[in-house]
Design a protein around this motif. Sequence first.
Motif, mmCIF file in Angstrom:
data_model
loop_
_atom_site.group_PDB
_atom_site.id
_atom_site.type_symbol
_atom_site.label_atom_id
_atom_site.label_comp_id
_atom_site.label_asym_id
_atom_site.label_seq_id
_atom_site.Cartn_x
_atom_site.Cartn_y
_atom_site.Cartn_z
ATOM 1 N N GLY A 15 29.106 34.236 42.756
ATOM 2 C CA GLY A 15 30.420 34.678 42.308
ATOM 3 C C GLY A 15 30.356 36.109 41.833
ATOM 4 O O GLY A 15 29.281 36.719 41.777
ATOM 5 N N LEU A 16 31.500 36.643 41.511
ATOM 6 C CA LEU A 16 31.580 38.026 41.045
ATOM 7 C C LEU A 16 30.957 38.187 39.667
ATOM 8 O O LEU A 16 30.769 37.211 38.932
ATOM 9 C CB LEU A 16 33.045 38.474 40.991
ATOM 10 N N MET A 17 30.675 39.428 39.322
ATOM 11 C CA MET A 17 30.152 39.720 37.992
ATOM 12 C C MET A 17 31.150 39.229 36.956
ATOM 13 O O MET A 17 32.361 39.332 37.132
ATOM 14 C CB MET A 17 29.886 41.212 37.834
ATOM 15 N N ALA A 112 40.477 38.340 38.296
ATOM 16 C CA ALA A 112 39.886 39.654 37.999
ATOM 17 C C ALA A 112 40.141 40.083 36.560
ATOM 18 O O ALA A 112 39.271 40.694 35.929
ATOM 19 C CB ALA A 112 40.418 40.695 38.981
ATOM 20 N N SER A 113 41.287 39.757 36.022
ATOM 21 C CA SER A 113 41.592 40.148 34.637
ATOM 22 C C SER A 113 40.637 39.465 33.653
ATOM 23 O O SER A 113 40.185 40.080 32.682
ATOM 24 C CB SER A 113 43.043 39.823 34.284
ATOM 25 N N VAL A 114 40.294 38.215 33.914
ATOM 26 C CA VAL A 114 39.351 37.475 33.063
ATOM 27 C C VAL A 114 37.944 38.050 33.229
ATOM 28 O O VAL A 114 37.230 38.275 32.239
ATOM 29 C CB VAL A 114 39.375 35.964 33.396
ATOM 30 N N LEU A 115 37.546 38.284 34.464
ATOM 31 C CA LEU A 115 36.221 38.857 34.722
ATOM 32 C C LEU A 115 36.091 40.214 34.034
ATOM 33 O O LEU A 115 35.052 40.525 33.443
ATOM 34 C CB LEU A 115 35.982 39.000 36.225
ATOM 35 N N SER A 116 37.132 41.025 34.118
ATOM 36 C CA SER A 116 37.113 42.351 33.516
ATOM 37 C C SER A 116 36.911 42.272 32.004
ATOM 38 O O SER A 116 36.141 43.050 31.428
ATOM 39 C CB SER A 116 38.415 43.088 33.845
ATOM 40 N N VAL A 134 39.485 46.150 36.604
ATOM 41 C CA VAL A 134 40.319 45.106 37.208
ATOM 42 C C VAL A 134 40.567 45.418 38.684
ATOM 43 O O VAL A 134 40.448 44.537 39.542
ATOM 44 C CB VAL A 134 41.654 44.927 36.446
ATOM 45 N N THR A 135 40.859 46.668 38.982
ATOM 46 C CA THR A 135 41.103 47.065 40.374
ATOM 47 C C THR A 135 39.868 46.851 41.228
ATOM 48 O O THR A 135 39.943 46.316 42.343
ATOM 49 C CB THR A 135 41.544 48.546 40.430
ATOM 50 N N THR A 136 38.721 47.253 40.711
ATOM 51 C CA THR A 136 37.468 47.074 41.452
ATOM 52 C C THR A 136 37.174 45.601 41.667
ATOM 53 O O THR A 136 36.796 45.185 42.768
ATOM 54 C CB THR A 136 36.301 47.750 40.715
ATOM 55 N N LEU A 137 37.344 44.793 40.629
ATOM 56 C CA LEU A 137 37.073 43.357 40.739
ATOM 57 C C LEU A 137 38.047 42.682 41.704
ATOM 58 O O LEU A 137 37.654 41.782 42.453
ATOM 59 C CB LEU A 137 37.088 42.704 39.359
ATOM 60 N N GLU A 138 39.303 43.104 41.704
ATOM 61 C CA GLU A 138 40.268 42.549 42.662
ATOM 62 C C GLU A 138 39.850 42.886 44.089
ATOM 63 O O GLU A 138 39.912 42.040 44.987
ATOM 64 C CB GLU A 138 41.677 43.081 42.383
ATOM 65 N N ARG A 139 39.423 44.134 44.313
ATOM 66 C CA ARG A 139 38.979 44.557 45.641
ATOM 67 C C ARG A 139 37.737 43.770 46.066
ATOM 68 O O ARG A 139 37.652 43.274 47.191
ATOM 69 C CB ARG A 139 38.684 46.059 45.654
ATOM 70 N N THR A 158 36.228 29.099 36.395
ATOM 71 C CA THR A 158 35.647 29.184 35.054
ATOM 72 C C THR A 158 36.647 29.652 34.002
ATOM 73 O O THR A 158 36.344 29.580 32.805
ATOM 74 C CB THR A 158 34.435 30.134 35.041
ATOM 75 N N ALA A 159 37.817 30.128 34.417
ATOM 76 C CA ALA A 159 38.800 30.655 33.469
ATOM 77 C C ALA A 159 39.261 29.556 32.516
ATOM 78 O O ALA A 159 39.641 28.463 32.944
ATOM 79 C CB ALA A 159 39.991 31.248 34.209
#
Length: 180
Positions: A15-17, A112-116, A134-139, A158-159
Amino acid sequence: MADGTPSTRHLVLVGLMGAGKTTVGQRCADLLDRPFVDTDELVEATAHLSVAAIFDELGEAAFRELERQAVADVAASPAPLVIACGGGAVLDPESRRALRSNGVVVWLQAPASVLSERVAGDGARPLLRDAAPVTTLERLALTRAPAYEAAAHAVVDTAGRSVDDVARLALDALAAESSR
């Protein structure tokens, strides 16, 4: 494990960072009483540099090659492990195949907002240095989704969930896939 029988397959978290791979992975390893391995830590140990320094000094391509080697090594382990993969590890088709064939891959997701919020202030993340997180994570979520889908046996959002809840869902996925 749901049926009480431990799986001999690796539990692989992707998954993403900020998705919780390391935190959840450590919890799962404790519950399964098996070793925890973070592929980013293996890369750092091999290169004797931090991930950020590898990106800065050697470039992303060199990091991805080191990551590919780390994934191949852990996937080939005869002892069952809990493996947390770097966010981009599944972009490599060989890595995806190795992880899927030797383990149960669980894709940890969150908006992405949660990850950020989770990675805010962490300067050790090279891909977040030069842009709005947020923009980077969305991309990244958009471009990496096909690779995560191709790798994953199961998906866990996981949110709004505790580490223990996410760990339980990951272990349920391991049990379900291992019994097939």
